[in-house]
Design an enzyme around this catalytic site. Structure first.
Site, PDB file in Angstrom:
ATOM      1  N   GLY A   1      29.709   7.580 -47.414  1.00 36.31           N
ATOM      2  CA  GLY A   1      29.303   6.616 -46.384  1.00 36.31           C
ATOM      3  C   GLY A   1      29.414   7.342 -45.062  1.00 36.31           C
ATOM      4  O   GLY A   1      28.907   8.445 -44.916  1.00 36.31           O
TER       5      GLY A   1
ATOM      6  N   CYS B   1      32.249  12.873 -50.813  1.00 35.18           N
ATOM      7  CA  CYS B   1      31.518  13.019 -49.553  1.00 35.18           C
ATOM      8  C   CYS B   1      32.330  12.494 -48.360  1.00 35.18           C
ATOM      9  O   CYS B   1      33.337  13.101 -48.020  1.00 35.18           O
ATOM     10  CB  CYS B   1      30.141  12.377 -49.675  1.00 35.18           C
TER      11      CYS B   1
ATOM     12  N   ARG C   1      32.092  18.598 -41.315  1.00 36.77           N
ATOM     13  CA  ARG C   1      31.154  17.486 -41.546  1.00 36.77           C
ATOM     14  C   ARG C   1      29.720  17.950 -41.304  1.00 36.77           C
ATOM     15  O   ARG C   1      29.453  18.700 -40.384  1.00 36.77           O
ATOM     16  CB  ARG C   1      31.443  16.326 -40.582  1.00 36.77           C
TER      17      ARG C   1
ATOM     18  N   ARG D   1      23.744  14.701 -46.407  1.00 37.32           N
ATOM     19  CA  ARG D   1      24.497  14.999 -45.177  1.00 37.32           C
ATOM     20  C   ARG D   1      25.949  15.352 -45.518  1.00 37.32           C
ATOM     21  O   ARG D   1      26.907  14.794 -44.994  1.00 37.32           O
ATOM     22  CB  ARG D   1      24.418  13.824 -44.197  1.00 37.32           C
TER      23      ARG D   1
ATOM     24  N   HIS E   1      27.526  13.579 -54.293  1.00 42.34           N
ATOM     25  CA  HIS E   1      27.612  12.189 -54.777  1.00 42.34           C
ATOM     26  C   HIS E   1      27.458  12.140 -56.295  1.00 42.34           C
ATOM     27  O   HIS E   1      26.340  12.018 -56.788  1.00 42.34           O
ATOM     28  CB  HIS E   1      26.490  11.358 -54.147  1.00 42.34           C
TER      29      HIS E   1
ATOM     30  N   GLU F   1      27.927   9.828 -58.271  1.00 43.24           N
ATOM     31  CA  GLU F   1      27.568   8.492 -58.776  1.00 43.24           C
ATOM     32  C   GLU F   1      26.058   8.250 -58.754  1.00 43.24           C
ATOM     33  O   GLU F   1      25.598   7.229 -59.226  1.00 43.24           O
ATOM     34  CB  GLU F   1      28.293   7.412 -57.947  1.00 43.24           C
TER      35      GLU F   1
HETATM   36  N1  GLN Z   1      27.872  12.785 -43.075  1.00 41.89           N
HETATM   37  C1  GLN Z   1      28.792  11.776 -43.479  1.00 41.89           C
HETATM   38  C2  GLN Z   1      30.099  11.876 -42.710  1.00 41.89           C
HETATM   39  O1  GLN Z   1      30.327  12.828 -42.056  1.00 41.89           O
HETATM   40  C3  GLN Z   1      29.068  11.850 -44.965  1.00 41.89           C
HETATM   41  C4  GLN Z   1      27.787  11.602 -45.722  1.00 41.89           C
HETATM   42  C5  GLN Z   1      27.982  10.966 -47.052  1.00 41.89           C
HETATM   43  O2  GLN Z   1      29.039  10.432 -47.386  1.00 41.89           O
HETATM   44  N2  GLN Z   1      26.910  11.004 -47.795  1.00 41.89           N
HETATM   45  O3  GLN Z   1      30.904  10.997 -42.764  1.00 41.89           O
END
Ligand code: GLN
Length: 196
Positions: free
Chosen positions: A53, A85, A112, A141, A175, A177
């Site tokens: 998230g 993530c 990040r 990301r 991810h 999932e």
């Molecule tokens: N870029 C998000 C962050 O830095 C993480 C992305 C993700 O959980 N898919 O929090």
């Protein structure tokens, strides 16, 4: 019947719930899934997921709802956890971002969004320690792990760590999932990546 908690303050909840159910089934177990949005439930869980998230948001909401201390205690009790993530970023020792209050469950530092704009999202067939065949890893990301202390690296992309384990806590930058392959959940929660 095991109770699987999925931190649901923000992020992919339904997909993780489905993946943990499939992994449990492959190991002859069944799980009741609890979506966690407030304090009081984590202590009753047997296993715990912290999804992706937005790490700054997840971190803030965990603190506001006083779930952060419960998650720390859960991990310290040696119960199995999977953090993915943004979940990995929050669980790290150093998120390199002041807006994230790290839970320090994994002795790693993260960068990040390190894969940058061009490679915002991609999929890779990843060799993961403990899994026999490559895992279809979806990166969105995603962070990279740029410092590893006491954790064991389970997978790398281009020489950069993207999955780690430290005792009872498994963390992935991707991810697991988002495909129907639940071996990573099996590895984190049931000790192996058998898919039945
Ligand atoms: N870029 C998000 C962050 O830095 C993480 C992305 C993700 O959980 N898919 O929090």
């Amino acid at each position: 019947m095991l109770t699987a908690g999925v931190i649901a303050v923000q992020g992919d909840v339904a997909e993780h719930a489905a993946a943990v159910r499939r992994a449990a089934e492959a190991h002859g177990e069944s799980v009741a899934v609890e979506e966690i949005r407030s304090a009081g439930t984590v202590p009753d869980c047997d296993l715990l997921l912290m999804p992706g998230g937005e790490s700054t948001t997840i971190s803030r909401l965990l603190e506001e709802e006083s779930i952060d201390e419960e998650v720390r205690a859960f991990a310290a009790a040696g119960r199995p956890m999977l953090v993915t993530c943004a979940g990995l970023i929050v669980a790290s020792r150093d998120a390199n971002d002041d807006r994230v209050s790290e839970l320090e469950l994994l002795d790693v530092g993260v960068d990040r969004n390190a894969f940058g704009r061009q490679k915002d999202s991609f999929e890779a067939a990843l060799d993961v320690r403990g899994l026999e065949a490559p895992f279809p890893a979806v990166f969105i990301r995603a962070p990279v792990i740029d410092a590893v202390g006491d954790a064991e690296v389970l997978a790398e992309v281009g020489g950069r760590p993207v999955a780690v384990r430290q005792d009872n806590v498994v963390g992935t930058a991707f991810h697991p999932e988002l495909t129907d392959d639940s071996r990573l959940h099996g590895l984190a929660f049931f000790g192996d990546g058998d898919d039945g």
